[in-house]
Motif scaffolding. Structure first.
Motif, short mmCIF file in Angstrom:
data_model
loop_
_atom_site.label_atom_id
_atom_site.label_comp_id
_atom_site.label_asym_id
_atom_site.label_seq_id
_atom_site.Cartn_x
_atom_site.Cartn_y
_atom_site.Cartn_z
N THR A 238 23.77 -27.28 -2.89
CA THR A 238 24.11 -27.34 -4.31
C THR A 238 23.59 -26.08 -4.98
O THR A 238 22.53 -25.56 -4.62
CB THR A 238 23.49 -28.58 -4.98
OG1 THR A 238 22.08 -28.52 -4.83
CG2 THR A 238 24.02 -29.86 -4.38
N PRO A 239 24.32 -25.56 -5.95
CA PRO A 239 23.86 -24.34 -6.61
C PRO A 239 22.58 -24.60 -7.42
O PRO A 239 22.40 -25.69 -7.99
CB PRO A 239 25.02 -23.97 -7.53
CG PRO A 239 25.80 -25.22 -7.70
CD PRO A 239 25.59 -26.04 -6.46
N LEU A 240 21.71 -23.61 -7.44
CA LEU A 240 20.46 -23.72 -8.20
C LEU A 240 20.75 -23.52 -9.68
O LEU A 240 21.53 -22.65 -10.06
CB LEU A 240 19.45 -22.69 -7.72
CG LEU A 240 18.96 -22.86 -6.30
CD1 LEU A 240 18.01 -21.71 -5.96
CD2 LEU A 240 18.24 -24.18 -6.14
N ARG A 241 20.09 -24.30 -10.48
CA ARG A 241 20.21 -24.17 -11.93
C ARG A 241 18.91 -23.60 -12.47
O ARG A 241 17.85 -23.81 -11.90
CB ARG A 241 20.45 -25.55 -12.56
CG ARG A 241 21.76 -26.14 -12.20
CD ARG A 241 21.96 -27.42 -12.93
NE ARG A 241 22.41 -28.41 -11.97
CZ ARG A 241 22.45 -29.69 -12.18
NH1 ARG A 241 22.05 -30.17 -13.33
NH2 ARG A 241 22.89 -30.51 -11.27
N PRO A 242 18.97 -22.93 -13.59
CA PRO A 242 17.73 -22.39 -14.17
C PRO A 242 16.82 -23.53 -14.65
O PRO A 242 17.30 -24.60 -15.04
CB PRO A 242 18.20 -21.54 -15.33
CG PRO A 242 19.59 -21.99 -15.63
CD PRO A 242 20.15 -22.55 -14.36
N SER A 243 15.55 -23.29 -14.60
CA SER A 243 14.58 -24.28 -15.06
C SER A 243 14.71 -24.48 -16.56
O SER A 243 14.91 -23.51 -17.31
CB SER A 243 13.16 -23.82 -14.75
OG SER A 243 13.00 -23.69 -13.37
N PRO A 244 14.56 -25.71 -17.02
CA PRO A 244 14.61 -25.93 -18.47
C PRO A 244 13.32 -25.41 -19.12
O PRO A 244 12.29 -25.27 -18.47
CB PRO A 244 14.70 -27.46 -18.60
CG PRO A 244 14.08 -27.96 -17.35
CD PRO A 244 14.39 -26.96 -16.29
N PRO A 245 13.39 -25.10 -20.40
CA PRO A 245 12.17 -24.64 -21.07
C PRO A 245 11.13 -25.76 -21.11
O PRO A 245 11.48 -26.95 -21.10
CB PRO A 245 12.65 -24.29 -22.48
CG PRO A 245 13.92 -25.03 -22.66
CD PRO A 245 14.52 -25.18 -21.30
#
Length: 113
Positions: free
Chosen positions: A4-11
């Protein structure tokens, strides 16, 4: 199985640290006062140090309160300096007004108060 593609970490979520630490400090002091009348009975049963543990918790809470307020004020100073000066001093860590808990750039946390 495909990755699965990596998503950026939430703030990071922000909380009112001063209120949380202040509430805990008050609770430790209330527990100290609540145990004070029972010191004799508790000491006879080997629990005479409980009230002093509560007082130590209140004292450490005061230190934590001082730290949280200093950190909050340093973040606000850094944010004001970044807004006024275009952020030149905040990115290299040269602002000098941050406390150790702020991270390397002094802006690791954001406040909405």
């Amino acid at each position: 199985m495909p990755k699965t593609p990596l998503r950026p970490s939430p703030p990071p979520l922000e909380a009112n640290d001063v209120a949380i630490v202040g509430g805990g400090t008050v609770l430790w002091f209330v527990a100290f006062l609540a145990l004070l009348p029972f010191h004799g009975a508790m000491a006879r049963h080997g629990r005479g140090d409980w009230q002093w543990i509560c007082l130590a918790g209140a004292g450490l809470g005061l230190i934590g309160l001082w730290y949280c307020r200093a950190r909050r004020d340093a973040i606000a100073r850094d944010r004001a300096a970044s807004a006024a000066g275009g952020g030149a001093g905040a990115e290299d860590g040269a602002d000098g007004g941050t406390s150790p808990g702020d991270g390397a750039d002094g802006a690791s946390a954001t406040r909405s108060d």
